[in-house]
Design a protein around this motif. Structure first.
Motif, PDB file in Angstrom:
ATOM      1  N   VAL A  74    -113.392 -26.168 -60.006  1.00 57.00           N
ATOM      2  CA  VAL A  74    -113.593 -25.312 -58.837  1.00 57.00           C
ATOM      3  C   VAL A  74    -112.973 -23.940 -59.009  1.00 57.00           C
ATOM      4  O   VAL A  74    -113.264 -23.035 -58.243  1.00 57.00           O
ATOM      5  N   ALA A  75    -112.105 -23.767 -59.990  1.00 55.00           N
ATOM      6  CA  ALA A  75    -111.477 -22.470 -60.224  1.00 55.00           C
ATOM      7  C   ALA A  75    -111.186 -22.339 -61.705  1.00 55.00           C
ATOM      8  O   ALA A  75    -111.136 -23.331 -62.440  1.00 55.00           O
ATOM      9  N   ARG A  76    -111.023 -21.112 -62.123  1.00 54.69           N
ATOM     10  CA  ARG A  76    -110.707 -20.889 -63.526  1.00 54.69           C
ATOM     11  C   ARG A  76    -109.349 -21.510 -63.861  1.00 54.69           C
ATOM     12  O   ARG A  76    -108.432 -21.502 -63.051  1.00 54.69           O
ATOM     13  N   GLN A  77    -109.261 -22.053 -65.059  1.00 49.78           N
ATOM     14  CA  GLN A  77    -108.051 -22.763 -65.439  1.00 49.78           C
ATOM     15  C   GLN A  77    -106.852 -21.822 -65.419  1.00 49.78           C
ATOM     16  O   GLN A  77    -106.934 -20.667 -65.820  1.00 49.78           O
ATOM     17  N   ALA A  78    -105.722 -22.367 -64.966  1.00 50.84           N
ATOM     18  CA  ALA A  78    -104.431 -21.674 -64.986  1.00 50.84           C
ATOM     19  C   ALA A  78    -104.513 -20.341 -64.250  1.00 50.84           C
ATOM     20  O   ALA A  78    -104.140 -19.296 -64.771  1.00 50.84           O
ATOM     21  N   THR A  79    -105.010 -20.352 -63.063  1.00 50.98           N
ATOM     22  CA  THR A  79    -105.036 -19.153 -62.223  1.00 50.98           C
ATOM     23  C   THR A  79    -104.240 -19.420 -60.958  1.00 50.98           C
ATOM     24  O   THR A  79    -104.264 -20.530 -60.416  1.00 50.98           O
ATOM     25  N   ALA A  80    -103.534 -18.424 -60.505  1.00 49.13           N
ATOM     26  CA  ALA A  80    -102.720 -18.558 -59.308  1.00 49.13           C
ATOM     27  C   ALA A  80    -103.563 -18.267 -58.077  1.00 49.13           C
ATOM     28  O   ALA A  80    -104.595 -17.596 -58.141  1.00 49.13           O
ATOM     29  N   SER A  81    -103.110 -18.750 -56.962  1.00 46.12           N
ATOM     30  CA  SER A  81    -103.827 -18.520 -55.714  1.00 46.12           C
ATOM     31  C   SER A  81    -103.731 -17.047 -55.323  1.00 46.12           C
ATOM     32  O   SER A  81    -102.727 -16.366 -55.585  1.00 46.12           O
TER      33      SER A  81
ATOM     34  N   VAL B 108     -97.733 -21.060 -63.499  1.00 48.15           N
ATOM     35  CA  VAL B 108     -98.761 -21.253 -62.465  1.00 48.15           C
ATOM     36  C   VAL B 108     -98.349 -22.362 -61.511  1.00 48.15           C
ATOM     37  O   VAL B 108     -98.530 -22.260 -60.290  1.00 48.15           O
ATOM     38  N   HIS B 109     -97.758 -23.421 -62.043  1.00 45.78           N
ATOM     39  CA  HIS B 109     -97.356 -24.539 -61.188  1.00 45.78           C
ATOM     40  C   HIS B 109     -96.149 -24.179 -60.331  1.00 45.78           C
ATOM     41  O   HIS B 109     -96.044 -24.631 -59.186  1.00 45.78           O
ATOM     42  N   ARG B 110     -95.244 -23.391 -60.882  1.00 49.42           N
ATOM     43  CA  ARG B 110     -94.061 -23.012 -60.100  1.00 49.42           C
ATOM     44  C   ARG B 110     -94.444 -22.166 -58.889  1.00 49.42           C
ATOM     45  O   ARG B 110     -94.028 -22.475 -57.762  1.00 49.42           O
ATOM     46  N   ILE B 111     -95.198 -21.112 -59.133  1.00 56.83           N
ATOM     47  CA  ILE B 111     -95.529 -20.231 -57.999  1.00 56.83           C
ATOM     48  C   ILE B 111     -96.527 -20.903 -57.064  1.00 56.83           C
ATOM     49  O   ILE B 111     -96.703 -20.453 -55.927  1.00 56.83           O
TER      50      ILE B 111
ATOM     51  N   VAL C  78    -114.649 -39.205 -63.237  1.00 54.22           N
ATOM     52  CA  VAL C  78    -114.530 -37.838 -62.737  1.00 54.22           C
ATOM     53  C   VAL C  78    -113.449 -37.122 -63.534  1.00 54.22           C
ATOM     54  O   VAL C  78    -112.351 -37.664 -63.760  1.00 54.22           O
ATOM     55  N   LEU C  79    -113.752 -35.904 -63.956  1.00 48.34           N
ATOM     56  CA  LEU C  79    -112.784 -35.033 -64.613  1.00 48.34           C
ATOM     57  C   LEU C  79    -112.646 -33.790 -63.745  1.00 48.34           C
ATOM     58  O   LEU C  79    -113.531 -32.929 -63.705  1.00 48.34           O
ATOM     59  N   GLY C  80    -111.542 -33.698 -63.000  1.00 48.10           N
ATOM     60  CA  GLY C  80    -111.332 -32.597 -62.065  1.00 48.10           C
ATOM     61  C   GLY C  80    -110.332 -31.600 -62.594  1.00 48.10           C
ATOM     62  O   GLY C  80    -109.227 -31.969 -63.008  1.00 48.10           O
ATOM     63  N   ILE C  81    -110.722 -30.326 -62.574  1.00 48.74           N
ATOM     64  CA  ILE C  81    -109.852 -29.244 -63.023  1.00 48.74           C
ATOM     65  C   ILE C  81    -109.734 -28.257 -61.882  1.00 48.74           C
ATOM     66  O   ILE C  81    -110.740 -27.670 -61.451  1.00 48.74           O
ATOM     67  N   ALA C  82    -108.545 -28.105 -61.370  1.00 45.17           N
ATOM     68  CA  ALA C  82    -108.324 -27.197 -60.238  1.00 45.17           C
ATOM     69  C   ALA C  82    -106.881 -26.751 -60.255  1.00 45.17           C
ATOM     70  O   ALA C  82    -105.994 -27.456 -60.765  1.00 45.17           O
ATOM     71  N   GLN C  83    -106.631 -25.585 -59.716  1.00 39.20           N
ATOM     72  CA  GLN C  83    -105.281 -25.061 -59.654  1.00 39.20           C
ATOM     73  C   GLN C  83    -104.447 -25.870 -58.657  1.00 39.20           C
ATOM     74  O   GLN C  83    -104.975 -26.587 -57.812  1.00 39.20           O
ATOM     75  N   THR C  84    -103.170 -25.770 -58.793  1.00 42.32           N
ATOM     76  CA  THR C  84    -102.283 -26.549 -57.940  1.00 42.32           C
ATOM     77  C   THR C  84    -102.382 -26.081 -56.491  1.00 42.32           C
ATOM     78  O   THR C  84    -102.630 -24.910 -56.195  1.00 42.32           O
ATOM     79  N   GLY C  85    -102.194 -27.024 -55.564  1.00 39.69           N
ATOM     80  CA  GLY C  85    -102.239 -26.718 -54.152  1.00 39.69           C
ATOM     81  C   GLY C  85    -103.625 -26.698 -53.551  1.00 39.69           C
ATOM     82  O   GLY C  85    -103.821 -26.165 -52.468  1.00 39.69           O
ATOM     83  N   THR C  86    -104.613 -27.311 -54.233  1.00 32.53           N
ATOM     84  CA  THR C  86    -105.995 -27.313 -53.733  1.00 32.53           C
ATOM     85  C   THR C  86    -106.404 -28.657 -53.157  1.00 32.53           C
ATOM     86  O   THR C  86    -107.577 -28.841 -52.828  1.00 32.53           O
TER      87      THR C  86
END
Length: 663
Positions: A208-215, A342-345, A42-50
């Protein structure tokens, strides 16, 4: 709508999920759990906090329910970039595996090897570690990775930033080829894509979301500050940060600041900012990589429990930390890597909650700001300075003050006509003294200047060799001021002083005064009494200066070496017998022993001492010819080497001794 009960998880896992209060999986969990249960990569790409952590912990517990762990051979491996993230994964495992009999071990730095070795020796089902500590255990022979069935790499982009990619590649090579790999990351850099293409086999890609996008639940604001001077930028940024905190106000039902994480780029800035906030009455504590692990753990636990309000952190706390109740994030420094923004916020606004993210930017951060806006594909919303925030009077004046003319002299920063202009902010210059007083002081100043010039002339003359101390004689060239005192004294004066001290010139002559004797001593160290007697008789005709040199002892050759022309040869002495003082060889005793051993022959019987001395007498007579030329010695010509003649001469006594022994 998909539920956890529809994902074919183990009943004990579903029970633990229900106890934790979760019913609906997140998009990354709903997309990654089904292929992971099927045994696929599995290769999972998702923004932090998901919820990426649960997306690999839940299927791992279900797959490891069947089987048994062996000593030093873990069944699964989870790699994390930081100690805090590894500890958080271990907590999630404890939560979801509480109704199973699976065991785990946490290998991170800052903890003793002994406790970790005990856990590994018992055998663990899940091994959670950072790459550095894992390789340390492997190199010590305490761990084998040949039994790994499932391997997980969490926050792979952070691994890249911290320089762990070579370690990750090595760990991949130590694990079996048939392993199942679960790879999760918030961004996909080219280096990470190369690793996935090399070590993953037909992975299921879940994005599940565009790379490097904030919530979307995070309100982003950018506050721009123009410092009055570069060295005051840090101080003015701290003042602005306190003003932003005060403007948010305390926590209320409609919002407000409950707690906050403040990020800095450097560890030193973390400590300075924490001390500054604590000094102004704010409840703040630092956390970064240079602190002890126990201190970092206590600080993080205090912040999670609400005992600590402000956590001043470096990027060690920017990845993967799950603290649901963080209301605000402040970027005291804009990150040098755009992905870190993106990871900080992402530490706020988690699990559908609302959050606020403030960033402070200065003109020197323009390139970082452009990279962040290019990554998120949108400009950051600008916010005005908080109400009531003004720079202090000293800070405003510091930016407008000009440099003093004396410090800019010769640097070309101000024109000459600008220096001459009067300045209003400076005190008036004192009035000059009366011309009469100035004229009275002028002769004294001129005398001082003339004295300084004379001193410089004398110093230069002394450096060129013109010394005034005639009693020391001419200066020795090339040896500086550290020349020994005895080398600067004339030889005749030293001889006279020796004669005056002893009352009379010593009668014992100098053995080294004769060149023939020095040459003979170099050729043949051993001398007989008759040879020494003849040398003493010949040296009686030497000058009184030579006798005085003998009285000086060992220092006589050194004095002669400095001034060899100090002793004049006598008129009645021939050139052959003319005394020349040469430095005596320091290693003269060494050839005596060597030649003496070679000259002694070895026979079956007792060595004959008398025949062995005959060739030495013959050779001594020939060597004396250099001093007292005899008719026989002059007529005899021996061009052969001495060694050849010595060997031939040594054969005679050996043969004679053998004949005497036979008789």
């Amino acid at each position: 709508m998909t539920k956890f009960s529809d994902l074919k998880l183990d009943p004990s896992v579903l029970k633990a999920i229900a106890a934790a209060g979760y019913e609906m999986p997140t998009p990354i969990q709903a997309g990654a759990i089904p292929p992971a249960l099927e045994g696929r990569d599995v290769l999972g790409i998702a923004q932090t906090g998901t919820g990426k952590t649960a997306s690999f912990v839940l299927p791992m517990i279900t797959l490891l329910g069947r089987g048994r762990a062996r000593a030093r051979m873990p069944r699964s491996l989870v790699l994390c970039p930081t100690r805090e993230l590894a500890a958080q994964v271990a907590e999630n495992f404890d939560t979801y595996a509480q109704h199973t009999r699976l065991t785990k071990a946490l290998l991170i730095g800052g903890v003793s090897f002994g406790e970790q070795d005990k856990l590994i020796d018992r055998g663990v089902d899940v091994l959670i570690a950072t790459p550095g500590r894992l390789l340390d255990h492997f190199e010590r022979g305490k761990l084998l990775l040949t039994g790994v069935q499932i391997m997980v790499v969490d926050e792979a982009d952070r691994m890249l930033d911290m320089g762990f990619i070579p370690d990750i590649e090595r760990i991949f090579q130590l694990t079996p080829f048939t392993r199942q790999t679960l790879f999760f990351s918030a961004t996909m850099a080219p280096e990470i894509e190369r690793i996935t293409d090399t070590f993953l086999h037909a992975p299921e890609r879940i994005e599940v979301a565009r790379q490097a996008t904030a919530s979307e639940t995070i309100a982003q604001k950018l506050v721009e500050l123009a410092p009055t001077r570069r060295d005051l930028a840090a101080k003015q940024k701290r003042d602005l940060l306190r003003a932003l905190i005060d403007a948010e106000g305390p926590e209320t039902e409609n919002g407000g600041l409950k707690n906050a994480i403040i990020f800095c780029n450097r560890k030193t800035d973390v400590d300075i900012l924490a001390k500054s906030l604590a000094k102004h009455g704010y409840d703040a504590a630092p956390i970064h990589g240079d602190l002890d692990q126990s201190h970092r753990t206590r600080t993080l636990e205090s912040f999670r429990e609400g005992k600590l309000k402000f956590l001043i952190a470096s990027d060690v706390a920017a990845r993967g930390l799950d603290i649901p109740a963080v209301s605000h994030v402040f970027n005291y420094d804009l990150p040098s890597h755009a992905e870190d923004y993106v990871h900080r916020i992402g530490r706020t606004g988690r699990a559908g909650r609302l959050g606020s993210a403030f960033s402070i930017a200065t003109p020197s951060d323009d390139k970082y700001l452009a990279a962040i806006e290019n990554l998120v594909k949108q400009p950051l919303p600008r916010a005005p300075l908080p109400e009531g925030f003004t720079l202090s009077e000293n800070d405003r004046n510091a930016g407008r003050e000009e440099r003093r003319p004396g410090r800019d002299k010769g640097r070309g920063r101000r024109r000459e006509e600008d220096r001459r202009e009067p300045r209003e902010d400076r005190a008036p210059e004192p009035q000059r003294e009366a011309p009469a007083a100035e004229e009275r002081r002028e002769p004294a100043r001129e005398e001082k200047r003339e004295a300084r010039r004379e001193d410089r002339r004398d110093h230069g003359r002394d450096r060129r060799g013109g010394r005034d101390d005639h009693h020391r004689g001419p200066a020795v060239v090339g040896m500086g001021d550290h020349v020994p005192e005895f080398m600067l004294v004339e030889l005749r004066r030293a001889l006279a002083s020796v004669a005056n001290d002893n009352g009379a010139i010593p009668e014992k002559p100098v053995e080294a005064a004769s060149p023939a004797k020095a040459e003979a001593s170099a050729d043949k160290p051993r001398r007989s009494r008759n040879r020494r007697k003849r040398a003493e008789d010949r040296s009686e005709s030497a000058s009184p200066e030579a006798a005085a040199v003998e009285a000086l002892g060992e220092s006589a050759p050194q004095i002669a070496a400095v001034q060899p022309d100090a002793v004049e040869p006598a008129a009645d002495v021939s050139p052959v017998d003319q005394p020349v003082i040469e430095p005596a060889a320091e290693d003269a005793p060494r050839p005596k022993r060597t030649r003496r051993k070679k000259a002694e022959p070895e026979t079956d019987g007792a060595p004959a001492a008398e025949p062995a001395a005959k060739p030495k007498r013959t050779r001594r007579a020939k060597s004396d010819a250099a001093v007292e030329p005899a008719p026989d010695a002059v007529a005899e010509d021996a061009p052969k080497p001495k060694r050849t003649r010595r060997k031939k001469a040594d054969e005679v006594p050996v043969a004679a001794s053998q004949d005497s022994a036979d008789a």
